[in-house]
Design a protein around this motif. Structure first.
Motif, PDB file in Angstrom:
ATOM      1  N   PRO A 149       0.814  -1.227   0.000  1.00  9.02           N
ATOM      2  CA  PRO A 149       0.000   0.000   0.000  1.00  9.02           C
ATOM      3  C   PRO A 149       0.847   1.277   0.000  1.00  9.02           C
ATOM      4  O   PRO A 149       0.503   2.240  -0.696  1.00  9.02           O
ATOM      5  CB  PRO A 149      -0.826  -0.126   1.281  1.00  9.02           C
ATOM      6  CG  PRO A 149      -0.957  -1.594   1.504  1.00  9.02           C
ATOM      7  CD  PRO A 149       0.372  -2.157   1.054  1.00  9.02           C
ATOM      8  N   VAL A 150       1.950   1.295   0.726  1.00  8.70           N
ATOM      9  CA  VAL A 150       2.826   2.483   0.731  1.00  8.70           C
ATOM     10  C   VAL A 150       3.430   2.690  -0.649  1.00  8.70           C
ATOM     11  O   VAL A 150       3.460   3.814  -1.166  1.00  8.70           O
ATOM     12  CB  VAL A 150       3.931   2.343   1.806  1.00  8.70           C
ATOM     13  CG1 VAL A 150       4.969   3.443   1.664  1.00  8.70           C
ATOM     14  CG2 VAL A 150       3.328   2.350   3.199  1.00  8.70           C
ATOM     15  N   GLN A 151       3.899   1.617  -1.269  1.00 12.47           N
ATOM     16  CA  GLN A 151       4.475   1.724  -2.609  1.00 12.47           C
ATOM     17  C   GLN A 151       3.422   2.201  -3.612  1.00 12.47           C
ATOM     18  O   GLN A 151       3.715   3.019  -4.480  1.00 12.47           O
ATOM     19  CB  GLN A 151       5.051   0.377  -3.045  1.00 12.47           C
ATOM     20  CG  GLN A 151       6.271  -0.026  -2.256  1.00 12.47           C
ATOM     21  CD  GLN A 151       6.690  -1.458  -2.521  1.00 12.47           C
ATOM     22  OE1 GLN A 151       5.973  -2.239  -3.148  1.00 12.47           O
ATOM     23  NE2 GLN A 151       7.866  -1.816  -2.021  1.00 12.47           N
ATOM     24  N   ARG A 152       2.212   1.718  -3.473  1.00 15.47           N
ATOM     25  CA  ARG A 152       1.141   2.148  -4.389  1.00 15.47           C
ATOM     26  C   ARG A 152       0.868   3.638  -4.233  1.00 15.47           C
ATOM     27  O   ARG A 152       0.680   4.355  -5.217  1.00 15.47           O
ATOM     28  CB  ARG A 152      -0.130   1.331  -4.139  1.00 15.47           C
ATOM     29  CG  ARG A 152      -1.202   1.579  -5.174  1.00 15.47           C
ATOM     30  CD  ARG A 152      -2.346   0.572  -5.031  1.00 15.47           C
ATOM     31  NE  ARG A 152      -3.315   0.782  -6.087  1.00 15.47           N
ATOM     32  CZ  ARG A 152      -4.302   1.671  -6.036  1.00 15.47           C
ATOM     33  NH1 ARG A 152      -4.458   2.450  -4.981  1.00 15.47           N
ATOM     34  NH2 ARG A 152      -5.138   1.810  -7.045  1.00 15.47           N
ATOM     35  N   ASP A 153       0.862   4.130  -3.006  1.00 16.14           N
ATOM     36  CA  ASP A 153       0.672   5.570  -2.776  1.00 16.14           C
ATOM     37  C   ASP A 153       1.802   6.371  -3.422  1.00 16.14           C
ATOM     38  O   ASP A 153       1.557   7.416  -4.041  1.00 16.14           O
ATOM     39  CB  ASP A 153       0.618   5.886  -1.286  1.00 16.14           C
ATOM     40  CG  ASP A 153      -0.694   5.472  -0.635  1.00 16.14           C
ATOM     41  OD1 ASP A 153      -1.688   5.208  -1.365  1.00 16.14           O
ATOM     42  OD2 ASP A 153      -0.723   5.399   0.611  1.00 16.14           O
ATOM     43  N   LEU A 154       3.038   5.895  -3.289  1.00 17.57           N
ATOM     44  CA  LEU A 154       4.177   6.580  -3.913  1.00 17.57           C
ATOM     45  C   LEU A 154       4.077   6.544  -5.434  1.00 17.57           C
ATOM     46  O   LEU A 154       4.368   7.539  -6.115  1.00 17.57           O
ATOM     47  CB  LEU A 154       5.493   5.953  -3.449  1.00 17.57           C
ATOM     48  CG  LEU A 154       5.840   6.146  -1.978  1.00 17.57           C
ATOM     49  CD1 LEU A 154       7.028   5.266  -1.581  1.00 17.57           C
ATOM     50  CD2 LEU A 154       6.129   7.613  -1.681  1.00 17.57           C
ATOM     51  N   ALA A 155       3.638   5.416  -5.966  1.00 18.04           N
ATOM     52  CA  ALA A 155       3.478   5.289  -7.420  1.00 18.04           C
ATOM     53  C   ALA A 155       2.399   6.239  -7.926  1.00 18.04           C
ATOM     54  O   ALA A 155       2.569   6.894  -8.961  1.00 18.04           O
ATOM     55  CB  ALA A 155       3.149   3.841  -7.787  1.00 18.04           C
ATOM     56  N   ARG A 156       1.298   6.336  -7.201  1.00 17.19           N
ATOM     57  CA  ARG A 156       0.225   7.255  -7.601  1.00 17.19           C
ATOM     58  C   ARG A 156       0.724   8.699  -7.579  1.00 17.19           C
ATOM     59  O   ARG A 156       0.415   9.496  -8.472  1.00 17.19           O
ATOM     60  CB  ARG A 156      -0.995   7.081  -6.697  1.00 17.19           C
ATOM     61  CG  ARG A 156      -1.717   5.760  -6.936  1.00 17.19           C
ATOM     62  CD  ARG A 156      -2.951   5.599  -6.072  1.00 17.19           C
ATOM     63  NE  ARG A 156      -3.922   6.657  -6.315  1.00 17.19           N
ATOM     64  CZ  ARG A 156      -4.709   6.757  -7.385  1.00 17.19           C
ATOM     65  NH1 ARG A 156      -4.627   5.856  -8.351  1.00 17.19           N
ATOM     66  NH2 ARG A 156      -5.574   7.747  -7.509  1.00 17.19           N
TER      67      ARG A 156
END
Length: 96
Positions: free
Chosen positions: A3-10
């Motif tokens: 989830p943290v990586q997805r937030d950074l990717a977004r």
């Protein structure tokens, strides 16, 4: 992708919940930054690429998402800008 990586990717794609299409593909962070280990893990997983720091980035690393990483960051109804990511072409059936 966590989830943290997805937030950074977004964030790298400029997707903030109001936009329906990405408008960029980059993230700059350096060693010692809290985001840096997450980006290194995304590189290891094939979700991003890394360019070592330069004078243009203040010495910090420059990360870009791969198509695989960018696709995982999308919410339903969102799309990737075709300037940054070429449209996905349908696979041809080669079983005939």
């Amino acid at each position: 992708m966590t989830p943290v990586q997805r937030d950074l990717a977004r964030h790298a794609l400029g997707l903030d919940g109001r936009r329906k299409e990405s408008y960029r593909n980059y993230f700059v962070t350096g060693e010692g930054g809290t985001d840096h280990p997450h980006w290194l893990a995304m590189v290891e997983a094939g979700y991003a690429t890394r360019r070592s720091g330069s004078i243009l980035t203040g010495g910090d690393d420059f990360f870009r998402l791969t198509r695989a990483g960018a696709d995982l960051a999308l919410d339903p109804g969102e799309s990737l800008n075709t300037v940054e990511f070429s449209p996905v072409q349908p696979q041809k059936d080669t079983t005939a």
